[in-house]
Structures are given as structure tokens and as C-alpha cells.
Design a protein around this motif. Sequence first.
Motif, PDB file in Angstrom:
ATOM      1  N   TRP A 125       2.622   7.010  -3.533  1.00 39.21           N
ATOM      2  CA  TRP A 125       1.683   6.782  -4.613  1.00 39.21           C
ATOM      3  C   TRP A 125       0.222   6.790  -4.162  1.00 39.21           C
ATOM      4  O   TRP A 125      -0.660   7.137  -4.941  1.00 39.21           O
ATOM      5  CB  TRP A 125       1.984   5.439  -5.295  1.00 39.21           C
ATOM      6  N   GLU A 126      -0.045   6.392  -2.916  1.00 41.46           N
ATOM      7  CA  GLU A 126      -1.423   6.194  -2.462  1.00 41.46           C
ATOM      8  C   GLU A 126      -2.341   7.393  -2.713  1.00 41.46           C
ATOM      9  O   GLU A 126      -3.502   7.214  -3.138  1.00 41.46           O
ATOM     10  CB  GLU A 126      -1.422   5.833  -0.965  1.00 41.46           C
ATOM     11  N   ASN A 171      -1.220  -4.110  -9.400  1.00 46.86           N
ATOM     12  CA  ASN A 171      -2.029  -3.067  -8.767  1.00 46.86           C
ATOM     13  C   ASN A 171      -3.456  -3.030  -9.298  1.00 46.86           C
ATOM     14  O   ASN A 171      -4.164  -2.045  -9.108  1.00 46.86           O
ATOM     15  CB  ASN A 171      -1.362  -1.704  -8.948  1.00 46.86           C
ATOM     16  N   ARG A 180     -13.263   5.112  -5.449  1.00 47.02           N
ATOM     17  CA  ARG A 180     -12.190   5.297  -6.442  1.00 47.02           C
ATOM     18  C   ARG A 180     -12.731   6.274  -7.477  1.00 47.02           C
ATOM     19  O   ARG A 180     -13.593   5.933  -8.283  1.00 47.02           O
ATOM     20  CB  ARG A 180     -11.833   3.954  -7.079  1.00 47.02           C
ATOM     21  N   SER A 221      -4.278   7.381  -6.123  1.00 47.32           N
ATOM     22  CA  SER A 221      -5.149   6.282  -6.531  1.00 47.32           C
ATOM     23  C   SER A 221      -6.431   6.809  -7.175  1.00 47.32           C
ATOM     24  O   SER A 221      -7.152   7.617  -6.596  1.00 47.32           O
ATOM     25  CB  SER A 221      -5.511   5.422  -5.320  1.00 47.32           C
ATOM     26  N   ASP A 278       0.145   1.283  -6.010  1.00 44.91           N
ATOM     27  CA  ASP A 278       0.338   0.497  -4.805  1.00 44.91           C
ATOM     28  C   ASP A 278      -0.140   1.337  -3.629  1.00 44.91           C
ATOM     29  O   ASP A 278       0.517   2.296  -3.219  1.00 44.91           O
ATOM     30  CB  ASP A 278       1.825   0.152  -4.647  1.00 44.91           C
ATOM     31  N   GLU A 279      -1.298   0.996  -3.082  1.00 41.83           N
ATOM     32  CA  GLU A 279      -1.890   1.830  -2.044  1.00 41.83           C
ATOM     33  C   GLU A 279      -1.194   1.679  -0.698  1.00 41.83           C
ATOM     34  O   GLU A 279      -1.522   2.386   0.251  1.00 41.83           O
ATOM     35  CB  GLU A 279      -3.388   1.532  -1.940  1.00 41.83           C
ATOM     36  N   ASP A 280      -0.226   0.777  -0.614  1.00 40.42           N
ATOM     37  CA  ASP A 280       0.595   0.681   0.591  1.00 40.42           C
ATOM     38  C   ASP A 280       1.828   1.581   0.515  1.00 40.42           C
ATOM     39  O   ASP A 280       2.561   1.708   1.497  1.00 40.42           O
ATOM     40  CB  ASP A 280       1.046  -0.771   0.811  1.00 40.42           C
ATOM     41  N   ASP A 281       2.047   2.183  -0.650  1.00 35.42           N
ATOM     42  CA  ASP A 281       3.174   3.088  -0.842  1.00 35.42           C
ATOM     43  C   ASP A 281       2.694   4.510  -0.568  1.00 35.42           C
ATOM     44  O   ASP A 281       1.857   5.041  -1.309  1.00 35.42           O
ATOM     45  CB  ASP A 281       3.692   2.982  -2.277  1.00 35.42           C
ATOM     46  N   PRO A 282       3.181   5.165   0.490  1.00 32.18           N
ATOM     47  CA  PRO A 282       2.653   6.494   0.850  1.00 32.18           C
ATOM     48  C   PRO A 282       2.886   7.552  -0.222  1.00 32.18           C
ATOM     49  O   PRO A 282       2.147   8.537  -0.275  1.00 32.18           O
ATOM     50  CB  PRO A 282       3.419   6.829   2.139  1.00 32.18           C
TER      51      PRO A 282
END
Length: 596
Positions: free
Chosen positions: A262-263, A322, A217, A266, A256-260
Motif C-alpha cells: 500500500w505504501e 491511517n 503527501r 500514499s 498503512d505506510e508500513d505495508d509495502p
Amino acid sequence: MSQTDSTEESPVPADERVDVSVLVIGAGAAGARTAIELAERGVDDVLVLGKRGHGDAHTTWARGGINGALGTHDPEDSWAIHAADTLNEGHFVNDPDKVETVTEQMPDRLRELDEWGMDFSRTEDGEIDQRFFGAQSFRRTAFAGDHTGESMLTALVDRAQELEIPYRENVMITKLLSDGSQIYGAAGYDMDSGDLVLINAGTVVLAAGGYAAIYNRHTSRDDENNADGPALAYEAGAELMDMEFVQFHPTGMAVDEDDPEWEPWSGRLVTEAVRGEGGRLYNSDGERFMERYSPDQMELDARDVVARAIAKEVAEGRGTDNGGVYLDLSHKDSAFIQERLPRMYERFAELGVDMAEQAVEVAPTAHYGMGGVAVDSHGETSVDGLFAIGETMAGVHGANRLGGNSLAETVAFGVVAGERIADRVDGPGELPDSIVGSIAEPHFGDLQRLADRDGEYDVTAVFTGIQNLMWEHAGILRDADSLQTGLDKLAEFRRQATDLTVGPITSDSFEHAVDIGFMLTAAEAVLRGARKRTESRGAHHRTDYPETDGDWRRNIYYEMADVGRMRSYTDSVDSPSQEVQDALDEGHELDYHQLE
């Protein structure tokens, strides 16, 4: 500069040979400013190499500002108070001489950038505007909206082009040619064509960034700050210093790393300028929690303080879904936000968030390595002719970097290194056959064997595995057992790195395979230094040694021992000049509530 076919000049399997007096590796602000200084002093035999396109360097992602005691709003500010703030923020393990080198220069460097056309934000009177920034006693952070790095690099590139400084893009340096005491050049490859490149250079300047992206990260751009600069210098015989000090910026994007959609964002930086312009931090209970941790400086306390506060709020169950907290600027007018923070406003607007109406989610993210290559007062390493500047070098920032000082360091030490090199430069020098035979030729053979290799382990899996390891075992909170576990796991990744499946030399997987070697060096130094430093100081926080120990006001150095082993030792820190000591004794401190 001359270029000749390697088949006529050298037995190594290189496709191209370059002879040049000064090779600058890295085309961001530090490399550009060094080359400008050399050109202005009459050194025209210089080549600047970048592994990305021209003008496309990590500098462009530095958004918040660049420090210098101009006194636009606060005439009582001075370079000495700037130095005092830097030492305070660095918890007094900075090199005071290097700190003073930067802070004394910066008013002139800011005026110089202004003369070269940098698009500074202005006061109503037309002066270079300056804003508050965390842990600074006065408004000394000059800025260009929230795109300061981009505007600064544009000005530097324009100036370099005026001076007709030779530049080459998309070339990655993979090895320095050194006998451990003197530099002779470098080896690498053209990332577009795959051609192997041999460079004979009497002086080499490493301005290749830092190592924060060895964490999963981070705020760095993809494929940058993977420790190229520090690792290249270390392998050439230079020492590293203070590698355990890694700054975790308080405000990376928490998504939300499951949202393409927004991912990809991160960990990306939400500039400190948002807090500098009055942004407030709230937990999921709606509490402005910095009142508990820092009632005087609030959101503008030192980065390590704010990062740990956020981490604690999240750990104790007061975080967002998140894994972050809320950063709120909605009490400011939309026009103000769009004028002062245009890039931030546009970024979130494109993602469906209006910063004038809604808070954004943030969490700590790896941002900057305070450590790097050990250098003298001119930026030269222990290897004669090898310089390291910018984020590649150590010494200015101590245990925690003062926001706005990274861009300042690049231009200040670009000048200092350029001055020293210009006084000494004496042609490309001779590339000894012994160096060619013992270093260059075997290295080119290694690169050729790496390409198209069919191994057991996936490059991406090893690359991300190292990043995950560092976040888990050498992150914001550390302890002896976890650090040792990290070292044990790193040894396994080092073994896997010898048996990778790799694509052709022009592929991303080949670049990442080379990066893995750099990352392993930096990761080992961070883990070993963090285990050795049995105290908490600045960005280095040991839960098993939570207090700062006065006996640890020392720097940790890392050197290559026999058979490739890493060895460390410590040395004491020097004292500042009397003028800076007086500023320290005066006890200047930001009155945060001027923003309220």
C-alpha cells in the motif's frame, strides 16, 4: 529545425546545438495543444520537449473530467455561469479576464476534442455526457469514465502526430537563456545519454506543470510537479504570482505506510468523480460528517471546505487508523461503478478492496498550485517571447481551483498562446555571444561539476526534507510562527543543497539534485506569501487570521531582487465583465440532493 555540432558553432561545452523558432517545454496537454495551434496556423519550425517518454505526461493522471458549458443535461448552463462558479470557488482573486478566456472557449474545445477522437462517455442519445463536480452549479464536467486526462492526451498526441509536429523525449531543461527582458533559448541535457543540449529559440513556451510535489503527501506522479516551470521562469526574470495558494485535494489515498503493497499509493488521488457519482464521507464513528460543515452541498462543496472538514475530523479523534476518513460508494451497483469509475475500481480491486462492497480510506493531499508564473491575457510573461501556460501559469484559479478546470485551462490557453505566437513568430532569432558567455557556458559548467559530486549531504534526504518541511509548516492549517520556522529551516536546506553527493548525469540523483533547486524557489515563495497574506481565503487558511479580509482581495507577486533575494508586492484584482457579474448576482448553486 536544424542541429549542428556545438564545437563548430559555440565555445560552450555543449554536445549539441538546436536552432528552432518555437520551443515548447512540456509535452502534456498544454504543450501539445499549443503546438497543434501553431501547426494549424502554418508554423512548422516548432520543437516540443518532454522529460519523459512520448505521450507519458502528468495529464494522464487527471481523471475526473474537463469543464465546459455544453448543457448536455442542464441547458440553462452557460459560459458566464461557469465563469461565475470559477470566481466564487477562487474567492475572487482570480483574474476575471483569464477566467472568461477559458470558459468562453470550452464548449468549442470539447467539440474539437470530440472531433479528434477523444473517448468521451456518452448519454443514451450519443451526446457528450456531463457529471456533477464539486462547487459547480450545473452538470458541466465532461468525462471519459475516470480516465479523462489519459483519453484527452491520447487525442491530442494523435492530432499532433497527424500534423507531424517534431517532438523529443527525455530531455530536461535546466536553464532558460534570458537577459531579464528577452528570451533567447534554453539549456539542458539528454537524460539518456547525458549530452548537454543548447537550444536557440526566438520563443519559448513553458508548459512544464506546477509545484504541488514540493509537499511530501501529493497526488503527482513521482519526479513531476517539482516546480520546474515556475522556477525556470523566475530565474529568467519573470514574476510569480499567488504561490501561497496550494490546493489540498480532500481525497488522497490514506494507507498503512508500513505495508509495502500500500505504501506507494500514499496520497495518490481518489478522483472527485467518486463524490460526483454519489460517494459519501464518513468518520470512524459512522457519521456522515459533511452534514455539520455543509448541509446543502455536502460532499460536493468546494475542495478547500471538504479538505478542512476531513482534517478537523481527524484532528479531533474521529479519523481512521491511517489518519483519514471513509469514502463510501457501496450504495451504488457494482456495474455502475465499473462503468463510470473503471480505473478507480480496478486500482482498489488489485489492492483487495471492492468499492461496491467496502469504503476506502482517504485524507487530504497536496494536489495543485493555483499560483505560478504571472502572464498577460495571451500567456506571455514580462520577459519578451517567454510564455507560460497550463499549471505553470497563474491567474485562472484564484485561491482555490474548481474541479475540472485544470484540463480546461490547458487547451484554452494552448489556443490563445498559439494564436499570439503565430502572429509574431519570425525564425529562431540570434543567440548573442554575450548570453552564451554569461549564462549558457557557466551553467553547463555547473552541470558538469554537479555530476559525480562527493558532498556531505544525501540528495534524497534534502529532497524529502523540503517536502516534509512544507507539509509541516505550510500545509492545510498555517500560522505566522510556523511559517517563519519553515523559512528558517528552508535556509538550512538551501545551504545543504550546495554540498550534495550526486551520481552521474544520467542518474536519478542528478535529476533530483536539479529539482531541489527548483523546489527551493517555489517553497520560499509559498512560505513568504502565506506569511504575508494575513487572512484566510480559499485554500490558504491561517489559524491566527481565520477570517477573510476584504482588503486582501489582492494578488501577491514575487520577483527576483538584487543579489538573488526574493521580493514581493501586491496589486488589486480587476472586475469581471457585466455578463459574468449578472451571473454572479443570480446566485446559481448546485442542488447536491439531486444525487440522493
